[in-house]
Design an enzyme around this catalytic site. Sequence first.
Site, PDB file in Angstrom:
ATOM      1  N   SER A  87       0.912   6.576   2.256  1.00 44.97           N
ATOM      2  CA  SER A  87       1.598   7.589   3.058  1.00 44.97           C
ATOM      3  C   SER A  87       2.852   8.113   2.368  1.00 44.97           C
ATOM      4  CB  SER A  87       2.023   6.995   4.401  1.00 44.97           C
ATOM      5  OG  SER A  87       0.925   6.417   5.051  1.00 44.97           O
TER       6      SER A  87
ATOM      7  N   GLN B  78       0.832  -1.194   0.000  1.00 49.22           N
ATOM      8  CA  GLN B  78       0.000   0.000   0.000  1.00 49.22           C
ATOM      9  C   GLN B  78       0.869   1.246   0.000  1.00 49.22           C
ATOM     10  OE1 GLN B  78      -1.904   1.085   3.714  1.00 49.22           O
ATOM     11  NE2 GLN B  78      -3.825   1.495   2.664  1.00 49.22           N
ATOM     12  N   GLY B  79       0.893   1.971  -1.117  1.00 53.65           N
ATOM     13  CA  GLY B  79       1.671   3.201  -1.207  1.00 53.65           C
ATOM     14  C   GLY B  79       0.786   4.418  -1.064  1.00 53.65           C
TER      15      GLY B  79
ATOM     16  N   SER C  16       4.451  -1.162   4.039  1.00 54.99           N
ATOM     17  CA  SER C  16       4.638  -2.519   4.584  1.00 54.99           C
ATOM     18  C   SER C  16       4.809  -3.513   3.441  1.00 54.99           C
ATOM     19  CB  SER C  16       3.430  -2.932   5.428  1.00 54.99           C
ATOM     20  OG  SER C  16       3.225  -2.000   6.457  1.00 54.99           O
TER      21      SER C  16
ATOM     22  N   GLU D  69     -10.098  -1.352   5.364  1.00 57.43           N
ATOM     23  CA  GLU D  69      -8.962  -1.490   6.269  1.00 57.43           C
ATOM     24  C   GLU D  69      -9.421  -1.378   7.722  1.00 57.43           C
ATOM     25  OE1 GLU D  69      -5.832   1.329   5.472  1.00 57.43           O
ATOM     26  OE2 GLU D  69      -4.380   0.152   6.600  1.00 57.43           O
TER      27      GLU D  69
END
Lengths: 384, 299
Positions: A131, A128-129, A163, A246
């Site tokens: 932030s 997950q990009g 992550s 999420e």
Amino acid sequence: MDLACTPEEEDFRARLREWLAQALPSLPPKPSSDDWPGRRAYDLGWQRMLYDAGYAGLHWPVDAGGRGATPTQHLIYLEETEKAGAPYVGANFVGLLHAGPTIASEGSAEQRARWLPPVLRGEEVWCQGFSEPGAGSDLAALRTRAWRHGDDYVVSGSKIWTSHAEVADWCELLVRTDPTAPKHRGISWLAMPMDAPGITVRPLRTLAGSAEFAEVFLDEVRIPVAHRVGAENDGWRVTMVTLSYERGTAFVGEVVACRRVLGELAREARKNGRWDDAVLRRRLGRLNAEFRALWRLTQWNVSAAQRTGGVPGAGGSVFKLRYSHARQELYDAAAELLGPEALDLGRDWTLDRLSSLSYTIAAGTSQIQRNIVAERILGLPKGR
Amino acid sequence: MDFQLTDDQEALKAGVRELLTARFGHAELRAAADGGPPALDRALWRELGEAGFFALRLPEADGGVGLGLPEAVLAFEEAGRVLLPGPLIATHLAAGVVDGAATGEAVVAAVDGVHVEWLDQADAVRGDAAGAQPLRSVDPLTPLHRVPAAGVPLEADPEAVLLTSLLTAAEQLGGAARTCELAVQHARARKQFGQPIGAFQAVQHLCARMLVRVEVARAAVYAAAVTADPADVAAARLLADEAAVRGARDCLQVHGGMGFTWESDVHLHLKRAWIRTQRAGGTTECEEMLADDLLAGAG
Ligand SMILES: Cc1cc2nc3c(=O)[nH]c(=O)nc-3n(C[C@H](O)[C@H](O)[C@H](O)COP(=O)(O)OP(=O)(O)OC[C@H]3O[C@@H](n4cnc5c(N)ncnc54)[C@H](O)[C@@H]3O)c2cc1C
């Protein structure tokens, strides 16, 4: 208002239990936590076993390759797999729990056909990009820029806290496609192949010592326009779908794990004589109330979702707030129980205590969740 | 699994709320709080009886409504919301046992540990209240007596203790939900520094914490009503007590100086919440019980 499962649900539970009992012993040994390729292989192997047994994407819609199971069946699945000591989703976390569901609900037919089956079969890992160094809680302040160039976007910028970036095949990437629009409006949601030229992944060590997440630098990375999910500049809305998954469902199975740990703490306390300490004993009793209630809240939310058939709502924030703090209290109690041994990194509980510290930060900090509860559920005026 | 209110349960809850709003609204609450020594409104008591409040769980064959614990919990939640005074739980538990309790003709008090609520106004008392001495109750709407500690052991009737604890949790839930609403209402209306105080994050977060406690307690209380499992009841009680007491305190904080006045209802909620925490074994008993449950679960 009932908590009883239907005969079909009980039947589902029984068959799952049976399958788990014969499947789990055939798993390879667990790789060490620093062995990233090993962890990836282990997690994907488990996913493949689930796929072959027909348990992959249980809660995904049938036309997305899932089983279209009811939320209650999904809950039973989470409960039983945890009780049986099955592996966590691990590296499959983003693909199964939010990128996948987002593509399933917002993607085109081709996009669903391209990306969903490999997630279910345990062939591709997502990260997950979202932030960025300057855009954490204020996610919409993201600056990673995408210029349109023929059939491609050319993307430059950087992401952080990503992550599993080291072992991911795909990244759900938020980029700014219109820098002149108000900040929530000029964003798009792209699927980025992690082997594209121009991507540099630099692992970041967490406070637990391992490299769970990474910085991702993007230098003129070309991503086909066809990889955009949702309309151009409509990425914020798509992101809200992702985040509701999420927050809504991602932590649910872990409540079962915490209840198990709490039982272990009690038995340990009896063994090491600390059970006579009324303060500690009562603290464990209160934690029992806490996790029982969190499990009931889960059942409540799942039943609500089952009735509406919709995406989990802002109620997920209520759950996440309470759960993240309760989890930290659980491991603080574990440390109290261990006494001097709580400083030994060789104890699982010590590592788990360290990792529990991220729960009030990741997926939206507690402060941000409280803003959401206050403004979206309680309807208080927009905050200062 | 359908762990949500059924249509009938929604209707029951709405019906009780309607009755209580009509018969024990804000004006009645204030009149009771401001009107000197508390006296039970016997007419209201009989109306509650007619509406089936006390006979809710009594089998239809015995002249009751024949509903279950979940329905009783919903009714008591509504009673808790409006701070309905009187020995509601004791009378409810006496339905079918003490003459007139089911219909609201009789007011029944019960010895609970060392306390008896509403002893002077009761037609019957369950338990041994010999030697009971009045004390100045912190809650203007709950007169209290103390019985000598040696009097009645709490565990005299485990079933009654369990039900008292659960219905108390339901009342606490109602009170907690109400104080959260009151805080939010006030935060929207009251202006300082040129804007509603509810726009300040510090106030928003107080309110958000209140709601989280209410929702967690709600799930626990409703689940305990469904299972009637002693550990579920103890968990529900701990969380509902916490939601009610802390909710009332946060509500007071959101109200500022206004919250510290007698005119504001906030103190009535806080004081009642305190009174309820003392019933049927308090925090310590619940925590100890849940600690033992952890070992029992380990087999
Ligand atoms: C273990 C872990 C894994 C993660 N994995 C990923 C991942 O895979 N992909 C990804 O995109 N991101 C990931 N994140 C990032 C995570 O979403 C962010 O860390 C988080 O949203 C907070 O942003 P920040 O770190 O920039 O902190 P900041 O936003 O700088 O916040 C710092 C402090 O200020 C407070 N604060 C900020 N704004 C406000 C406000 N408006 N009101 C009140 N307080 C405020 C915060 O609550 C916090 O206490 C991960 C984080 C962790 C810890």
